[in-house]
Design an enzyme around this catalytic site. Sequence first.
Site, short mmCIF file in Angstrom:
data_model
loop_
_atom_site.label_atom_id
_atom_site.label_comp_id
_atom_site.label_asym_id
_atom_site.label_seq_id
_atom_site.Cartn_x
_atom_site.Cartn_y
_atom_site.Cartn_z
N HIS A 115 0.87 -0.96 0.10
CA HIS A 115 0.52 0.02 0.21
C HIS A 115 1.19 1.68 0.04
O HIS A 115 2.01 1.15 0.43
CB HIS A 115 -0.98 -0.11 1.36
CG HIS A 115 -2.00 -0.69 1.23
ND1 HIS A 115 -2.94 -1.45 0.41
CD2 HIS A 115 -2.30 -2.35 1.87
CE1 HIS A 115 -3.57 -2.12 0.46
NE2 HIS A 115 -3.03 -3.20 1.32
N VAL B 293 4.10 -22.69 21.27
CA VAL B 293 4.93 -22.88 22.93
C VAL B 293 3.51 -22.39 23.61
O VAL B 293 2.03 -21.55 23.30
CB VAL B 293 4.80 -20.64 23.24
CG1 VAL B 293 4.68 -20.30 25.10
CG2 VAL B 293 5.51 -19.84 21.99
#
Lengths: 412, 467
Positions: free
Chosen positions: B38, B159
């Site tokens: 962008h 995790v």
Amino acid sequence: MKRFDVLVIGGGPAGMAAAIAASDRGASVLLVERDVRLGGILNQCIHAGFGLHYFGEELTGPEYADRFEKKLAEKNVTVMLGAMALSVGEDGETVVLSPDEGLVHLKAGAVVLAMGCRERTAGAIALAGTRPAGIYTAGMAQKMCNIEGYLVGRRIVILGSGDIGLIMARRMTLEGAHVERVIELMPYSGGLKRNIVQCLDDFGIPINYSHTVTRVVGKPRMAGLYYAPVDENRKPVLSEEKFVECDCLLLSVGLIPENDILTGSGVKLDRVTSGALVDENRMTTVPGVFSCGNVLHVHDLVDNVSHESEIAGAAAADYALGRMSGTEGKICSVGVGRGVRYALPQRVHGGEGSVEIFFRTDNVYKNCKVVAECGGRVLWSKKRMIVAPGEMEKITLDKKDIDGDVTVRLEI
Amino acid sequence: MGCAVADRLARSRVSVCLLEAGDDVAVGATRANSGIVHAGYDCTPGTLKARFNVRGNAMIWQLAEQLGVPALKCGSLVVAPAGGEEGLAELKRRADLNGVRAEILSREQALAVEPMLADGVTAALYAPDAGVVSPYQLAIALADRAAVNGVEVVTEAPVTALGKRDGVFCADTPKGKFEAKVVVNCAGASASRINAMLGAETYEEEFRKGEYYVLDHTERTNVSTVIFPLPTAAGKGILVAPTADGNVIYGPTSRPTVEDDTAVDAEGLEEIRRSVPLTYSRPAFNKCIRVYCGVRTAVGEDFVVQPSEKAEGLIVTAGICSPGLTSAPAIAEYVEELVGERLTLLPKEDYIEIPPRSPRLEELSEEKLNALIAKDRRWGKIVCRCEKVTEAEIVAAVHSPVPARTVDAVKRRVRAGMGRCQGGFCSTRVMEIISEELGIPMREIRKGAGHSEIAVLAVKEADDEKI
């Protein structure tokens, strides 16, 4: 590199038959094949049913290929294996990549396109749902099973009733997998009647016509799918959606001639067949470039591929050797009328001899009449009990009758 | 995001570990977005989005060039129907405040840029600095460069617990325990979950799904810029854009959903079919080769990029939705600064800025290609015919710094199976190459994450098994 009279791209049934025919007409031929062996898709079609028309006996795919391969070995044909044609130029110059020769530019007196077709995919039909392991084209499942020796699923649904899908329904069943059902969008099968009987009916596999898969669930492995009947616009009726537990969806939703290397060649394609526009010699709109087999239009029977490719191969040899004949007459287009999806060749020359026109209908029709006409005159007509899109039809016309555009249609 | 941060930190003499829950890097939002770089005219001036977008745009082109990642600065058009002039003027005002080049074009001027705009388009905002990049190839290239420079990249290491003792963080994963002085949370959709393990800030996440159509290369000649409709509250709207790899995409939708719901919905596809003709006059849905869906995670209006106020040593990135891809290099640069306030970052003397990379077939001249084939026959063997990928390229991907161990990982790196046959012809060969090169049995070759094995049974084995 040595210059050849005829370059054949593709070493499947079409390429082999074309190369043999070209060689028989005295041409020196180079055949390039991307795989490490000849035979193309026939190698993975270990079922029987090939050769009934061509050899008058029932062969497996590899056996059918082997017959042509043996014949080819006796001919003046040089074969390049592992060689992929990357592009065909405006002048027929073909760029080929191979591990043995590197990147080479080949020029020949004539080129025969015989690259076959590819399968439509889940992406091409914008299949909704998750994108897990378990969604494959029927042809890929066939290769995994028959060449590699593995099954891609235990409980299987097949979408589409093209011939490969039907063959795989039987094959997976024989290997111990459970084929839950076949789901077909159309109210009729896209495959051969004999395959419906021998591959589904004989094994009690149900088929749902006028149904489609609405979405797939599960990830990373497929857990099942939803399917529903479709309305007259082929839109699913979601209120009647049903779930079936399965770990594999095989797609047999159409074949597309693989003409992608022709961008930039000037060869004009037919919007309906996705193959080249050809005359009765199977010469495309680019002089000296010919096309045959499934890259020209999708066939049901390999026997027809062999016949068609012999026409293309012989004509390519004649063209390369400067003795093309039978093209002096007026060139007329072959169009289609009511009930006919396409007819091929799309152009024919008037003159001596006869010409076979192949066509497919756009629906199943019972008690109809096939009509070929030219300038208001009926050249050929015959009543038929039943015609179906899955079975290619053929008519033979006298070329001396053809003095204007021909139309093939049905009277229903 | 994680790849960009790891790559940034790899320049310094600190030990860095990148823990990835997925089977490969770039398999979350990075895998399935629009790939748009962008320009930055859309962001509210003064926000982190505006700051990082504008800076990221300046950085990303150079990164792509350096790392050989497909990218194309093709410009973008926001097209408006009659009555949309005010919307365009507002975008232009923001562009000026954000320091972004943009100009308002009449219909005629816009057609000169993009000939196939829809009939209803009366004006457009043109931003020459916008474009496209391959999002997953960029992330993979960043992870590769990080790995080459000593970062340990551990995949399939979600995790499961994270604590802090004596000033040291300790993360438990199925791949073992990892200790660190600083943790950078780039967990995307899981950002709050990770933060919560440390008693740190959590966020109200909003998940939005976006479906896309991918079209065949043959459609690429018809689309030369990124075409946006006027943005709405729901986002930047359904665009028509080239991809850096030479396809065209239509999408995304923006529909509320739950985390990880990447299923393509028929209604989403229907919405795209309705929307595209409003901006683009030649929709070619019949050229579709693939549909996909990504999920973006937003937390409020702006990005979150900050040190945790509750857990010292934790640096948080969250809500990195659009323009996240463009912003990632700039966010990583800022995160490096934040890490530098906590650890001494001394430059590595042996830092490798441009790691060696296997070329793509299309990049090679005829002479170079033939020289490669003479040395290694595999350069002459096309495996993926649709995207023209050689065996040599696939082998290189399998042995890359962050190795491709699955069929989809190969696909993301070299595009084998990304084309119009969608792997129908080449998947089996790709499986064989992975199997041969890494010594993984065919039965264990996976499509992607988890139990996604492709060869589920050997022939003749099914008889012995109850199905």
